[in-house]
Structure formats: structure tokens, C-alpha cells
Design a protein around this motif. Structure first.
Motif, PDB file in Angstrom:
ATOM      1  N   ASN A  10       0.841  -1.196   0.000  1.00  0.00           N
ATOM      2  CA  ASN A  10       0.000   0.000   0.000  1.00  0.00           C
ATOM      3  C   ASN A  10       0.873   1.241   0.000  1.00  0.00           C
ATOM      4  OD1 ASN A  10      -1.462   2.199   2.040  1.00  0.00           O
ATOM      5  ND2 ASN A  10      -2.792   1.354   0.446  1.00  0.00           N
ATOM      6  N   GLN A  61       0.822   5.560   0.085  1.00  0.00           N
ATOM      7  CA  GLN A  61       0.106   6.823   0.287  1.00  0.00           C
ATOM      8  C   GLN A  61       1.092   7.967   0.092  1.00  0.00           C
ATOM      9  OE1 GLN A  61      -2.981   7.102   3.559  1.00  0.00           O
ATOM     10  NE2 GLN A  61      -1.801   5.364   4.313  1.00  0.00           N
ATOM     11  N   HIS A  73       0.534  12.012  -0.083  1.00  0.00           N
ATOM     12  CA  HIS A  73      -0.383  13.140  -0.008  1.00  0.00           C
ATOM     13  C   HIS A  73       0.427  14.376   0.340  1.00  0.00           C
ATOM     14  CE1 HIS A  73      -3.489   9.912   1.458  1.00  0.00           C
ATOM     15  NE2 HIS A  73      -3.139   9.747   0.186  1.00  0.00           N
ATOM     16  N   THR A  83      -6.114   7.409  -7.589  1.00  0.00           N
ATOM     17  CA  THR A  83      -6.136   6.170  -6.823  1.00  0.00           C
ATOM     18  C   THR A  83      -5.926   5.021  -7.790  1.00  0.00           C
ATOM     19  OG1 THR A  83      -8.536   5.908  -7.016  1.00  0.00           O
ATOM     20  CG2 THR A  83      -7.712   7.121  -5.102  1.00  0.00           C
ATOM     21  N   GLY A 133      -2.802   2.200  -4.091  1.00  0.00           N
ATOM     22  CA  GLY A 133      -2.126   3.460  -3.838  1.00  0.00           C
ATOM     23  C   GLY A 133      -3.064   4.635  -3.961  1.00  0.00           C
ATOM     24  N   SER A 134      -2.722   5.713  -3.253  1.00  0.00           N
ATOM     25  CA  SER A 134      -3.445   6.972  -3.402  1.00  0.00           C
ATOM     26  C   SER A 134      -2.435   8.105  -3.424  1.00  0.00           C
ATOM     27  CB  SER A 134      -4.465   7.171  -2.272  1.00  0.00           C
ATOM     28  OG  SER A 134      -3.831   7.246  -1.006  1.00  0.00           O
ATOM     29  N   TRP A 135      -2.644   9.019  -4.355  1.00  0.00           N
ATOM     30  CA  TRP A 135      -1.752  10.164  -4.548  1.00  0.00           C
ATOM     31  C   TRP A 135      -2.629  11.410  -4.593  1.00  0.00           C
ATOM     32  CZ3 TRP A 135      -1.561   5.495  -6.843  1.00  0.00           C
ATOM     33  CH2 TRP A 135      -0.361   4.766  -6.799  1.00  0.00           C
TER      34      TRP A 135
END
Length: 326
Positions: free
Chosen positions: A151, A153, A155, A222, A235-237
Motif C-alpha cells: 500500500n 500513500q 499526499h 487512486t 495506492g493513493s496520490w
């Protein structure tokens, strides 16, 4: 080649510390010339860094007889153009990441490399940084058992230039120049290392949006992805949060524990299992590209192999194209 004598196209911020000085600190290597479209800036850069020559015309640099390898340190929109010029002149190229704007442009670079027999290298330097070398060793040692899930992240708050009434978007958030936005600039490093550590990603898909309207590129992404080995990833950006919400975290989840690390900002790696927790601190070297440049010089001299080539470098673009639907 006995000594690798570099010509550098572009003299932006990435070259000031991360890469430029390293070329002359590596054995059997020297930075001989720099080219910038602004002659005053090119001359200033050469003077400050002790570089013998400067140019404001790319052909003059490429055809300088004292230059036998070319570092392309420009935005991605001209990577293919400059790489073809250098390769057709018989000079190996080292290209800043991402390798190009799209997977198709990367494929064109690799096609010219195959045609001319001139090698291509890409600046995915995490493959040789001590921090990530240690991380890969910990993964390979199977301290957390079989890897199940990864995972990511990332941000970050907007850059100052992108906010306020007088905002002036940078080239990184102009898709016609960079290929996308901050996702393309930063996630490329992440996907390149993940494939280096875990093998090929066979499938990736995502959702992208421009929520804040600060520029044309997507500012939130995402994604989910699957490796050929069966490992899954998410993943999230997001690049429009406030400073207090800033996050740069990645977790590798295994059958017997997990490894927590950072791709960009922190120097710690934490390994957690049911009966043991251990932390490793590995700061980056002053010139982060120096370890990778050393491997390029070694390969060009017939003394070793560089782990980041045009073939491996193109993969990050392919994965990002899958995610963004290009």
C-alpha cells in the motif's frame, strides 16, 4: 571507453546537487560541457560548477568531440528528440525520469537504441541508493514471510507557485510537457522500484481527477495493481492537502509481518513481526544519483552492469499509462 566525458543538456534544479556534481566525482568520469537554451544561465552554471564548456545549441554539445556520453536533464517533452539526436551521433544517453511522456515515446527511444546499438540509461537512482538497497535486501530475506499486499500513500500540499491569485503552474503540471502532473513525476520512481523489488506488474487500473482546479493535470489518483507473482497493490496520490496532512508512507504486508518505509522524505525502514521490531536509519548521500552514475560508467567501460536501462525505465510509463487511461 576509457574515460566517460559527459555533455549535459539542461541545467535546472535537479542538476545542482542531485546529479550534476556527481559526474566528476565518479572514477573515470567527468562533466565536460553543459547546454541550456538561455546562454547566460548556461554560462553561469558552467562557471559555478567548474565545467570547461557551455553551449546554447544542442547540436554543438552533442557533436563536441570531447563529449562521448550525454545526460538529458530536461522536461520529458523533449527526451525523445534529444535522445535520438545523441544516439544517432553514437553517444550513449542517460535520461532523467520519467523516461518520456508516454510508454509510446519510451518505446520509440528503445527502438532507436536497438537500431543504433547505442545504450540508454534512465535516472531511476533508487535502484542503487543505500536506503533502497537495504530495503530490497530485507524483502529478499523474507523476514515478513510471503508478501501479500503493498500500500502506497503520497499526499502533499500544493507548491506555492500553484496557489493564490497569481499562481504560475510549473512544467510538471503541464501534461503537454510532463505527460501528466505530480503523479507522473513522483509515482514513476515508486513503480520503478516496486518492479525492481517484486518483479513485473501485469495489470494496473485507476481513477484520476482534477479536484482543486489549480492546473490542467490530475491532482488526485487512486490505483490498484497486480504483480505477475500474485502480489496485489493499492495506492493513493493527492497533491492538494494542507501541510499538516502531508503523508509519504508505504507498507509491505507479508504473511508474518510488515515493512514500513518512505519513498521520498524519511530515512527509516521499520520491520515488524509478531515477536520483533527493528528499525534501520539510512540517510541519502549528498548526490543521490552518484551511485547509479557509477554503474553507468562501469557498464560503458565494460566493468559492470547498470540496473536502470531504457527497457526497465519504460515500464514505469507503461504502468502510469494503464492507471491514467492513456
Amino acid at each position: 571507453m576509457n574515460k566517460i566525458q559527459w555533455g549535459m543538456i539542461g541545467c535546472g534544479n535537479v542538476t545542482e546537487v542531485k546529479s550534476g556534481p556527481a559526474f566528476s566525482k565518479v572514477a573515470h568520469s567527468a562533466l565536460m560541457a553543459v547546454m541550456g537554451r538561455n546562454a547566460i544561465k548556461a554560462a553561469d552554471y558552467a562557471q559555478r560548477h567548474g565545467i570547461p564548456k557551455w553551449y546554447d545549441n544542442v547540436d554543438d554539445l552533442i557533436h563536441d568531440p570531447q563529449v562521448n556520453a550525454v545526460y538529458i536533464a530536461t522536461p520529458p517533452d523533449v527526451h525523445l528528440y534529444y535522445a535520438e539526436k545523441a544516439m544517432r551521433a553514437g553517444k550513449p544517453v542517460y535520461i532523467e525520469k520519467p523516461m518520456a511522456r508516454t510508454a509510446a515515446e519510451c518505446a520509440a527511444i528503445n527502438s532507436i537504441s536497438k537500431e543504433t546499438g547505442v545504450p540508454v540509461f534512465v535516472a531511476y537512482y533508487r535502484r542503487t541508493l543505500p536506503y533502497f538497497v537495504k530495503l530490497k535486501a530485507l524483502i529478499d530475506a523474507k523476514l515478513i514471510g510471503e508478501v501479500r499486499l503493498i500500500n502506497i500513500q503520497l499526499h502533499w500540499q500544493p507548491y506555492d507557485e500553484e496557489t493564490g491569485p497569481n499562481a504560475m503552474p510549473r512544467w510538471r503540471v503541464s501534461p503537454e510537457i510532463s505527460g501528466g502532473g505530480h503523479f507522473h513525476d513522483l509515482a514513476s520512481h515508486q513503480f520503478d522500484f516496486l518492479e525492481y523489488a517484486f518483479g513485473p506488474i501485469k495489470l494496473a487500473k485507476g481513477i484520476c481527477s482534477n479536484q482543486a482546479g489549480l492546473y490542467k493535470a490530475d491532482d488526485i489518483v487512486t490505483a490498484s495493481f497486480e504483480f505477475e507473482s500474485g502480489i496485489l497493490g493499492t495506492g493513493s496520490w493527492c497533491f492538494t492537502v494542507n501541510k499538516e496532512q502531508r503523508v509519504d508512507e508505504a507498507v509491505i504486508i507479508g504473511s508474518n509481518g510488515r515493512i514500513c518505509f518512505s519513498f521520498f522524505e524519511k530515512y527509516s525502514i521499520r520491520v515488524e513481526t509478531a515477536d520483533h521490531t527493528e528499525e534501520f536509519i539510512l540517510p541519502y548521500p549528498q548526490h543521490v544519483q552518484q551511485p547509479l552514475i557509477e554503474t553507468i560508467v562501469q557498464q560503458l567501460r565494460g566493468e559492470g552492469i547498470c540496473p536502470s536501462t531504457g527497457i526497465t525505465g519504460a515500464r514505469a510509463n507503461q504502468i502510469m499509462d494503464w492507471i491514467t487511461g492513456i
